[in-house]
Scaffold this motif. Sequence first.
Motif: not given
Length: 125
Positions: A106, A110, A114
Amino acid sequence: MPIFYECQRCTACCRWPGQVRLTNEEITRLAAFKGVSEPDFIQQFTRLTWDRGGLALLEKTDGGCIFLEGDDCSVQSVKPQQCRDFPNLWNFPGFQQTCKAFPREVTETEYQRRIALIKLKGNHG
């Protein structure tokens, strides 16, 4: 690019030898979820940590977590932070051979998003 491990809820980490340390807030939350008083929760579901510095969840005779029922966590919605953090914020050498989390490349943005979700909501699995 960073790797984010998407939990598949395989429960391998729930069967791994070790200890799940509990904070006072987690004890309060888990006791309320189980519908018991905090002293009763401590008596029924915890033990002293190996270093005698706090409380940890009991294990079943097979080494699995006391809250593991088949392949499900019976306290999923209120599970301890240590459980929520695995495998992205802590893990053990060779965890990839046991854990079935899916590694996904990612972007840094991102990845940070997360990780923030894990810390805030614990919704990684």
